[in-house]
Design a protein around this motif. Sequence first.
Motif, PDB file in Angstrom:
ATOM      1  N   GLU A  82      10.912  -2.148 -10.126  1.00 54.84           N
ATOM      2  CA  GLU A  82      11.093  -1.235  -9.000  1.00 54.84           C
ATOM      3  C   GLU A  82      11.614  -1.959  -7.757  1.00 54.84           C
ATOM      4  O   GLU A  82      12.083  -1.320  -6.820  1.00 54.84           O
ATOM      5  CB  GLU A  82       9.794  -0.497  -8.688  1.00 54.84           C
ATOM      6  CG  GLU A  82       9.424   0.494  -9.785  1.00 54.84           C
ATOM      7  CD  GLU A  82       8.313   1.409  -9.388  1.00 54.84           C
ATOM      8  OE1 GLU A  82       8.458   2.103  -8.371  1.00 54.84           O
ATOM      9  OE2 GLU A  82       7.293   1.411 -10.104  1.00 54.84           O
ATOM     10  N   ALA A  83      11.549  -3.289  -7.760  1.00 57.04           N
ATOM     11  CA  ALA A  83      12.032  -4.077  -6.630  1.00 57.04           C
ATOM     12  C   ALA A  83      13.431  -4.638  -6.881  1.00 57.04           C
ATOM     13  O   ALA A  83      13.854  -5.580  -6.222  1.00 57.04           O
ATOM     14  CB  ALA A  83      11.051  -5.207  -6.341  1.00 57.04           C
ATOM     15  N   LYS A  84      14.160  -4.024  -7.787  1.00 58.85           N
ATOM     16  CA  LYS A  84      15.475  -4.552  -8.163  1.00 58.85           C
ATOM     17  C   LYS A  84      16.435  -4.686  -6.995  1.00 58.85           C
ATOM     18  O   LYS A  84      17.299  -5.555  -6.993  1.00 58.85           O
ATOM     19  CB  LYS A  84      16.088  -3.715  -9.285  1.00 58.85           C
ATOM     20  CG  LYS A  84      16.453  -2.310  -8.893  1.00 58.85           C
ATOM     21  CD  LYS A  84      17.030  -1.531 -10.078  1.00 58.85           C
ATOM     22  CE  LYS A  84      17.305  -0.108  -9.714  1.00 58.85           C
ATOM     23  NZ  LYS A  84      16.195   0.784  -9.800  1.00 58.85           N
ATOM     24  N   ASN A  85      16.296  -3.856  -5.971  1.00 55.93           N
ATOM     25  CA  ASN A  85      17.181  -3.957  -4.802  1.00 55.93           C
ATOM     26  C   ASN A  85      16.990  -5.255  -4.022  1.00 55.93           C
ATOM     27  O   ASN A  85      17.826  -5.619  -3.207  1.00 55.93           O
ATOM     28  CB  ASN A  85      17.012  -2.759  -3.883  1.00 55.93           C
ATOM     29  CG  ASN A  85      17.483  -1.469  -4.516  1.00 55.93           C
ATOM     30  OD1 ASN A  85      18.263  -1.490  -5.456  1.00 55.93           O
ATOM     31  ND2 ASN A  85      17.005  -0.350  -4.010  1.00 55.93           N
ATOM     32  N   ALA A  86      15.890  -5.946  -4.272  1.00 60.97           N
ATOM     33  CA  ALA A  86      15.628  -7.218  -3.581  1.00 60.97           C
ATOM     34  C   ALA A  86      16.243  -8.411  -4.294  1.00 60.97           C
ATOM     35  O   ALA A  86      16.308  -9.500  -3.723  1.00 60.97           O
ATOM     36  CB  ALA A  86      14.120  -7.436  -3.445  1.00 60.97           C
TER      37      ALA A  86
ATOM     38  N   ALA B  48       0.833  -1.199   0.000  1.00 64.80           N
ATOM     39  CA  ALA B  48       0.000   0.000   0.000  1.00 64.80           C
ATOM     40  C   ALA B  48       0.873   1.257   0.000  1.00 64.80           C
ATOM     41  O   ALA B  48       0.596   2.218  -0.731  1.00 64.80           O
ATOM     42  CB  ALA B  48      -0.941  -0.007   1.202  1.00 64.80           C
ATOM     43  N   HIS B  49       1.928   1.240   0.805  1.00 70.99           N
ATOM     44  CA  HIS B  49       2.839   2.388   0.871  1.00 70.99           C
ATOM     45  C   HIS B  49       3.411   2.680  -0.510  1.00 70.99           C
ATOM     46  O   HIS B  49       3.444   3.833  -0.953  1.00 70.99           O
ATOM     47  CB  HIS B  49       3.946   2.107   1.885  1.00 70.99           C
ATOM     48  CG  HIS B  49       4.784   3.289   2.208  1.00 70.99           C
ATOM     49  ND1 HIS B  49       5.840   3.701   1.413  1.00 70.99           N
ATOM     50  CD2 HIS B  49       4.715   4.171   3.238  1.00 70.99           C
ATOM     51  CE1 HIS B  49       6.388   4.769   1.949  1.00 70.99           C
ATOM     52  NE2 HIS B  49       5.726   5.083   3.051  1.00 70.99           N
ATOM     53  N   TRP B  50       3.864   1.655  -1.189  1.00 69.29           N
ATOM     54  CA  TRP B  50       4.439   1.827  -2.527  1.00 69.29           C
ATOM     55  C   TRP B  50       3.405   2.373  -3.506  1.00 69.29           C
ATOM     56  O   TRP B  50       3.678   3.306  -4.267  1.00 69.29           O
ATOM     57  CB  TRP B  50       5.009   0.490  -3.015  1.00 69.29           C
ATOM     58  CG  TRP B  50       5.407   0.491  -4.460  1.00 69.29           C
ATOM     59  CD1 TRP B  50       6.360   1.274  -5.053  1.00 69.29           C
ATOM     60  CD2 TRP B  50       4.856  -0.318  -5.490  1.00 69.29           C
ATOM     61  NE1 TRP B  50       6.441   0.992  -6.393  1.00 69.29           N
ATOM     62  CE2 TRP B  50       5.532   0.009  -6.690  1.00 69.29           C
ATOM     63  CE3 TRP B  50       3.882  -1.297  -5.525  1.00 69.29           C
ATOM     64  CZ2 TRP B  50       5.239  -0.594  -7.912  1.00 69.29           C
ATOM     65  CZ3 TRP B  50       3.596  -1.918  -6.738  1.00 69.29           C
ATOM     66  CH2 TRP B  50       4.268  -1.559  -7.910  1.00 69.29           C
ATOM     67  N   LYS B  51       2.198   1.810  -3.493  1.00 64.77           N
ATOM     68  CA  LYS B  51       1.159   2.244  -4.439  1.00 64.77           C
ATOM     69  C   LYS B  51       0.719   3.685  -4.167  1.00 64.77           C
ATOM     70  O   LYS B  51       0.336   4.398  -5.091  1.00 64.77           O
ATOM     71  CB  LYS B  51      -0.044   1.308  -4.394  1.00 64.77           C
ATOM     72  CG  LYS B  51       0.238  -0.096  -4.877  1.00 64.77           C
ATOM     73  CD  LYS B  51       0.692  -0.141  -6.316  1.00 64.77           C
ATOM     74  CE  LYS B  51      -0.461   0.007  -7.262  1.00 64.77           C
ATOM     75  NZ  LYS B  51      -0.088  -0.154  -8.677  1.00 64.77           N
ATOM     76  N   ILE B  52       0.783   4.101  -2.924  1.00 66.94           N
ATOM     77  CA  ILE B  52       0.354   5.464  -2.571  1.00 66.94           C
ATOM     78  C   ILE B  52       1.460   6.478  -2.839  1.00 66.94           C
ATOM     79  O   ILE B  52       1.213   7.553  -3.367  1.00 66.94           O
ATOM     80  CB  ILE B  52      -0.111   5.512  -1.104  1.00 66.94           C
ATOM     81  CG1 ILE B  52      -1.395   4.688  -0.945  1.00 66.94           C
ATOM     82  CG2 ILE B  52      -0.313   6.950  -0.630  1.00 66.94           C
ATOM     83  CD1 ILE B  52      -1.781   4.397   0.491  1.00 66.94           C
ATOM     84  N   THR B  53       2.696   6.130  -2.477  1.00 66.90           N
ATOM     85  CA  THR B  53       3.797   7.096  -2.584  1.00 66.90           C
ATOM     86  C   THR B  53       4.557   7.000  -3.900  1.00 66.90           C
ATOM     87  O   THR B  53       5.205   7.969  -4.301  1.00 66.90           O
ATOM     88  CB  THR B  53       4.821   6.898  -1.453  1.00 66.90           C
ATOM     89  OG1 THR B  53       5.464   5.624  -1.617  1.00 66.90           O
ATOM     90  CG2 THR B  53       4.168   7.014  -0.082  1.00 66.90           C
ATOM     91  N   GLY B  54       4.553   5.828  -4.521  1.00 66.26           N
ATOM     92  CA  GLY B  54       5.367   5.628  -5.713  1.00 66.26           C
ATOM     93  C   GLY B  54       6.831   5.374  -5.395  1.00 66.26           C
ATOM     94  O   GLY B  54       7.636   5.168  -6.287  1.00 66.26           O
ATOM     95  N   ASN B  55       7.168   5.352  -4.104  1.00 63.58           N
ATOM     96  CA  ASN B  55       8.544   5.120  -3.661  1.00 63.58           C
ATOM     97  C   ASN B  55       8.689   3.664  -3.257  1.00 63.58           C
ATOM     98  O   ASN B  55       8.116   3.227  -2.252  1.00 63.58           O
ATOM     99  CB  ASN B  55       8.874   6.043  -2.492  1.00 63.58           C
ATOM    100  CG  ASN B  55      10.300   5.888  -1.999  1.00 63.58           C
ATOM    101  OD1 ASN B  55      11.069   5.086  -2.518  1.00 63.58           O
ATOM    102  ND2 ASN B  55      10.647   6.655  -0.982  1.00 63.58           N
ATOM    103  N   ALA B  56       9.473   2.908  -4.012  1.00 68.23           N
ATOM    104  CA  ALA B  56       9.619   1.478  -3.763  1.00 68.23           C
ATOM    105  C   ALA B  56      10.564   1.154  -2.614  1.00 68.23           C
ATOM    106  O   ALA B  56      10.425   0.092  -1.990  1.00 68.23           O
ATOM    107  CB  ALA B  56      10.112   0.779  -5.031  1.00 68.23           C
TER     108      ALA B  56
END
Length: 175
Positions: free
Chosen positions: A165-169, A127-135
């Motif tokens: 956007e999850a490339k750091n994982a 939800a945080h990602w979808k709201i802020t756009g910050n992954a």
Amino acid sequence: FRSPALDEVIAALDAEPFMTKVHACKVLVSLGPDAKPAGEKLVELAEKGNPSVRSWATVALGSIGPVEQYDVVEILNDKLDEFLLLDKQRALQGLALVGPPAKRALPNIERLMRDKSKSCPHDAAYAHWKITGNADPAVTVLVELLQDINFQGDAIEILGDMGPEAKNAVPTLIE
């Protein structure tokens, strides 16, 4: 244009057994903002339905998004303080569907991202990602959850939904 089928789906929100209501809510989730005419009934079910109906009504409210007659974000944000995990999870799913207009729910979402009971940090991260756009904050939480066998599957699924956007994982996923 209002689909004639929408009236039938809205009518199903009053049907018995309760699973008919749940399926109607799921159809309304798929319709998104076109399902706004169901909003009043969904608000009622979000307050008075059994846990399954109530929780799916909150997701459907999130999918129709903000409307003038009622404050969808506030309804969903209030659900983040509910006792039942299902209510919290589906409210987070609804807030994710609302997206950026749900920014005022971020303090509660961030609280749930850090919840030590790990009841729903994966849903809160999404939800945080979808709201802020910050992954980045979401990926940090989800990478931590990869270490917990109880949440690995959820974390992997959400990281997959996040795509590039999850490339750091990726290094942790490779491990």
